[in-house]
Structures are given as C-alpha cells and as structure tokens.
Design a protein around this motif. Structure first.
Motif, PDB file in Angstrom:
ATOM      1  N   GLU A 127       1.089  -1.247  -0.196  1.00 48.65           N
ATOM      2  CA  GLU A 127       0.235  -0.307   0.177  1.00 48.65           C
ATOM      3  C   GLU A 127       0.659   0.989   0.222  1.00 48.65           C
ATOM      4  O   GLU A 127       1.707   1.137   0.725  1.00 48.65           O
ATOM      5  CB  GLU A 127      -0.674   0.314   1.419  1.00 48.65           C
ATOM      6  CG  GLU A 127      -1.617  -1.288   0.871  1.00 48.65           C
ATOM      7  CD  GLU A 127      -3.023  -0.598   0.457  1.00 48.65           C
ATOM      8  OE1 GLU A 127      -3.635  -0.002   0.154  1.00 48.65           O
ATOM      9  OE2 GLU A 127      -3.390  -2.229   0.056  1.00 48.65           O
ATOM     10  N   VAL A 128       0.386   1.983  -0.398  1.00 48.21           N
ATOM     11  CA  VAL A 128       1.037   3.680  -0.367  1.00 48.21           C
ATOM     12  C   VAL A 128       1.391   4.022   1.148  1.00 48.21           C
ATOM     13  O   VAL A 128       2.609   4.732   1.025  1.00 48.21           O
ATOM     14  CB  VAL A 128       0.150   4.442  -1.262  1.00 48.21           C
ATOM     15  CG1 VAL A 128       0.877   6.027  -0.785  1.00 48.21           C
ATOM     16  CG2 VAL A 128      -0.154   4.876  -2.321  1.00 48.21           C
ATOM     17  N   SER A 129       0.300   3.755   2.065  1.00 50.48           N
ATOM     18  CA  SER A 129       1.020   4.198   3.259  1.00 50.48           C
ATOM     19  C   SER A 129       2.323   3.043   3.676  1.00 50.48           C
ATOM     20  O   SER A 129       2.854   3.958   4.750  1.00 50.48           O
ATOM     21  CB  SER A 129      -0.401   3.467   4.019  1.00 50.48           C
ATOM     22  OG  SER A 129      -0.712   2.171   4.227  1.00 50.48           O
ATOM     23  N   TRP A 158       1.948  13.955   9.474  1.00 48.22           N
ATOM     24  CA  TRP A 158       2.493  14.022   9.069  1.00 48.22           C
ATOM     25  C   TRP A 158       3.022  13.585   8.175  1.00 48.22           C
ATOM     26  O   TRP A 158       4.034  14.563   6.996  1.00 48.22           O
ATOM     27  CB  TRP A 158       3.961  14.977  10.456  1.00 48.22           C
ATOM     28  CG  TRP A 158       4.893  13.661  10.638  1.00 48.22           C
ATOM     29  CD1 TRP A 158       4.685  13.487  11.592  1.00 48.22           C
ATOM     30  CD2 TRP A 158       5.598  14.025   9.947  1.00 48.22           C
ATOM     31  NE1 TRP A 158       4.885  12.576  12.668  1.00 48.22           N
ATOM     32  CE2 TRP A 158       6.237  12.135  11.324  1.00 48.22           C
ATOM     33  CE3 TRP A 158       6.629  13.975   9.478  1.00 48.22           C
ATOM     34  CZ2 TRP A 158       7.554  12.190  11.266  1.00 48.22           C
ATOM     35  CZ3 TRP A 158       8.079  13.374   9.328  1.00 48.22           C
ATOM     36  CH2 TRP A 158       8.461  12.213  10.459  1.00 48.22           C
ATOM     37  N   TRP A 159       3.731  12.582   8.219  1.00 48.92           N
ATOM     38  CA  TRP A 159       4.389  11.716   7.299  1.00 48.92           C
ATOM     39  C   TRP A 159       3.601  10.805   6.304  1.00 48.92           C
ATOM     40  O   TRP A 159       4.324  10.723   5.579  1.00 48.92           O
ATOM     41  CB  TRP A 159       5.574  10.454   7.961  1.00 48.92           C
ATOM     42  CG  TRP A 159       3.847   9.869   9.129  1.00 48.92           C
ATOM     43  CD1 TRP A 159       3.730  10.476  10.527  1.00 48.92           C
ATOM     44  CD2 TRP A 159       3.502   8.758   8.137  1.00 48.92           C
ATOM     45  NE1 TRP A 159       3.084   8.990  10.855  1.00 48.92           N
ATOM     46  CE2 TRP A 159       3.119   7.862   9.700  1.00 48.92           C
ATOM     47  CE3 TRP A 159       3.248   7.594   7.546  1.00 48.92           C
ATOM     48  CZ2 TRP A 159       1.710   7.421  10.305  1.00 48.92           C
ATOM     49  CZ3 TRP A 159       1.957   7.090   7.957  1.00 48.92           C
ATOM     50  CH2 TRP A 159       1.789   7.028   9.010  1.00 48.92           C
ATOM     51  N   GLN A 160       1.952  11.278   6.213  1.00 50.83           N
ATOM     52  CA  GLN A 160       1.160  11.148   5.260  1.00 50.83           C
ATOM     53  C   GLN A 160       1.574  11.469   3.675  1.00 50.83           C
ATOM     54  O   GLN A 160       0.509  12.932   3.516  1.00 50.83           O
ATOM     55  CB  GLN A 160      -0.525  11.025   5.663  1.00 50.83           C
ATOM     56  CG  GLN A 160       0.304   9.871   6.490  1.00 50.83           C
ATOM     57  CD  GLN A 160      -1.779   9.691   7.019  1.00 50.83           C
ATOM     58  OE1 GLN A 160      -2.384  10.184   7.536  1.00 50.83           O
ATOM     59  NE2 GLN A 160      -1.568   7.973   7.379  1.00 50.83           N
ATOM     60  N   LEU A 161       2.464  11.816   2.627  1.00 54.82           N
ATOM     61  CA  LEU A 161       2.814  13.409   1.825  1.00 54.82           C
ATOM     62  C   LEU A 161       1.898  12.643   0.813  1.00 54.82           C
ATOM     63  O   LEU A 161       1.321  13.548   0.735  1.00 54.82           O
ATOM     64  CB  LEU A 161       4.108  12.578   1.205  1.00 54.82           C
ATOM     65  CG  LEU A 161       5.221  12.584   2.413  1.00 54.82           C
ATOM     66  CD1 LEU A 161       7.039  13.034   1.937  1.00 54.82           C
ATOM     67  CD2 LEU A 161       5.065  13.944   2.725  1.00 54.82           C
ATOM     68  N   SER A 162       1.354  11.707   0.239  1.00 51.23           N
ATOM     69  CA  SER A 162       0.208  11.244  -0.881  1.00 51.23           C
ATOM     70  C   SER A 162      -0.775  12.102  -0.630  1.00 51.23           C
ATOM     71  O   SER A 162      -1.885  12.283  -0.847  1.00 51.23           O
ATOM     72  CB  SER A 162       0.271   9.892  -1.343  1.00 51.23           C
ATOM     73  OG  SER A 162      -0.175   9.115  -0.239  1.00 51.23           O
ATOM     74  N   CYS A 163      -1.397  11.526   1.221  1.00 48.40           N
ATOM     75  CA  CYS A 163      -2.636  12.021   1.926  1.00 48.40           C
ATOM     76  C   CYS A 163      -2.626  13.993   1.257  1.00 48.40           C
ATOM     77  O   CYS A 163      -3.755  14.095   0.985  1.00 48.40           O
ATOM     78  CB  CYS A 163      -2.718  11.465   2.875  1.00 48.40           C
ATOM     79  SG  CYS A 163      -3.957  12.232   4.157  1.00 48.40           S
ATOM     80  N   HIS A 164      -1.323  14.322   1.877  1.00 48.04           N
ATOM     81  CA  HIS A 164      -1.525  15.915   1.693  1.00 48.04           C
ATOM     82  C   HIS A 164      -1.746  16.257   0.076  1.00 48.04           C
ATOM     83  O   HIS A 164      -2.054  17.646  -0.116  1.00 48.04           O
ATOM     84  CB  HIS A 164      -0.421  16.422   2.012  1.00 48.04           C
ATOM     85  CG  HIS A 164      -0.253  16.251   3.560  1.00 48.04           C
ATOM     86  ND1 HIS A 164      -0.391  17.484   4.353  1.00 48.04           N
ATOM     87  CD2 HIS A 164       0.997  15.435   4.728  1.00 48.04           C
ATOM     88  CE1 HIS A 164      -0.296  16.951   5.920  1.00 48.04           C
ATOM     89  NE2 HIS A 164       0.709  16.038   5.978  1.00 48.04           N
ATOM     90  N   LEU A 165      -1.396  15.525  -0.434  1.00 54.79           N
ATOM     91  CA  LEU A 165      -1.534  15.856  -2.027  1.00 54.79           C
ATOM     92  C   LEU A 165      -2.781  15.709  -2.469  1.00 54.79           C
ATOM     93  O   LEU A 165      -3.143  16.608  -2.965  1.00 54.79           O
ATOM     94  CB  LEU A 165      -0.775  15.480  -3.337  1.00 54.79           C
ATOM     95  CG  LEU A 165       0.816  15.695  -3.248  1.00 54.79           C
ATOM     96  CD1 LEU A 165       1.449  14.003  -4.071  1.00 54.79           C
ATOM     97  CD2 LEU A 165       1.506  16.491  -4.166  1.00 54.79           C
ATOM     98  N   ASN A 166      -3.320  14.410  -2.327  1.00 54.86           N
ATOM     99  CA  ASN A 166      -4.737  14.493  -2.719  1.00 54.86           C
ATOM    100  C   ASN A 166      -5.580  15.386  -1.678  1.00 54.86           C
ATOM    101  O   ASN A 166      -6.317  15.433  -2.267  1.00 54.86           O
ATOM    102  CB  ASN A 166      -5.644  13.039  -1.289  1.00 54.86           C
ATOM    103  CG  ASN A 166      -6.720  12.589  -1.441  1.00 54.86           C
ATOM    104  OD1 ASN A 166      -6.985  13.180  -2.834  1.00 54.86           O
ATOM    105  ND2 ASN A 166      -7.238  11.908  -0.896  1.00 54.86           N
TER     106      ASN A 166
END
Length: 190
Positions: A127-129, A158-166
C-alpha cells in the motif's frame, strides 16, 4: 433489483474515474501542489524543531518524539526521506515566514519523496501508506506514537505525503490522483 444496485455502483465508480482522468494536470499545477505539500510538511514537523537544535536533534524528535539516550539507534531512513527532513530543518532553522516558505519551497525534494513512496509500494506490492512509513524509517509505531508532532493540523499525519497531495488536489481521488501525476513529477524532478 440486485443487478440494478450493482449497475448504479459501477456507473458511479466509472464517472468518478473518468472525472479524475479528465482533469488536466499540468506541470505547473503539479509543481504548485508539490510546493504546497512541502510547506505543509514543514509546518507539520515544526513542533519537532527548537531554536538551536542540530539536525540530529531535530531528526530524533521528528522520528521518535523525544531525544533518546545515545545508545538508542535511529531507524535507517532512505536518502529521499533524509533529504526531505534536512530541507525542512534548513527552512525551520532559517525561521522562514509562511510567505518565504512557499516562495522557496523545494518541490523537487518533495517530488523525489513522493516518487520513493510510489516506487516502494509498486515494487513491493504494498500500500502507499507502507511506502510513506518506509520513507521515514519503517516503524509505524514510532511515527504514530510521536507526541511532539502527533497533532497534525488536518486529516493527514505529518508523514503521509500522498494524503497531503490528495487534500491539495481534492478528496476522492487518492491513489488515482497520485498515479495520474507521477509522470509529471518525473519530468519536474529531473
């Protein structure tokens, strides 16, 4: 009746996917999103920085929450995660204002971190996570239990970069948005 429900669900899913595919992501929109993601990352790790900290102090507090005894070994962090933490440290140590931070945001370092996450999850069939956790040493419990920076401002840790992009591109796409913009990230970071 059951086939009608299945048909409706399929139509809703397809309209969502088609809608995402039809959005025109440009190099400029992806660059802007990467800059915004970098700014969010720096703001999210800000509580781990205290004036006068060395990079090692900052890194320990970001990854562990507290500075551990010298006998404690930090988890190994891949180059992309290390570079992102170092860049965040430089910006925090320079005490950049929000405006300065956005103007000088390092979208390439953030883009390389996103690429690491993408490649890790793809190459390891994960998974991306899992890629996000691997980017910062691979210990999800340490990242989750970090009381210094546990309270991120939004829905993303803070460490969930793809979540921030989403969040930047808008909810609903998740991994599909990430997949759509990967090619543009490659162009931007080279």
């Amino acid at each position: 009746m059951r086939s009608l429900k299945q048909t409706v669900i399929i139509l809703i899913f397809l309209s969502t996917v088609v809608g995402l595919a039809q959005k025109s992501y440009t190099e400029e929109s992806v660059k802007t999103a990467l800059k915004q993601g970098f700014v969010e990352f720096v703001d999210d790790v800000r509580p781990a920085y205290s004036k006068g900290d060395t990079y090692l102090n900052f890194k320990q507090k970001a990854l562990l929450g507290k500075v551990k005894p010298t006998s404690y070994i930090l988890p190994p962090v891949p180059v992309e995660g290390e570079d992102l933490l170092k860049k965040a440290y430089q910006f925090l140590a320079a005490n950049y204002s929000s405006k300065q931070l956005l103007e000088n945001a390092d979208y390439k370092v953030y883009g390389k971190a996103i690429m690491f996450i993408h490649n890790y999850s793809k190459n390891n069939n994960r998974e991306v996570s899992d890629g996000e956790i691997a980017l910062f040493g691979g210990n999800e419990q340490l990242l989750d239990d970090n009381t210094l920076i546990a309270s991120s401002r939004g829905v993303c840790k803070w460490w969930q970069l793809s979540c921030h992009l989403n969040q930047i591109f808008g909810n609903g796409g998740g991994g599909q948005i990430l997949q759509i913009i990967i090619d543009l990230i490659i162009i931007l970071i080279l």
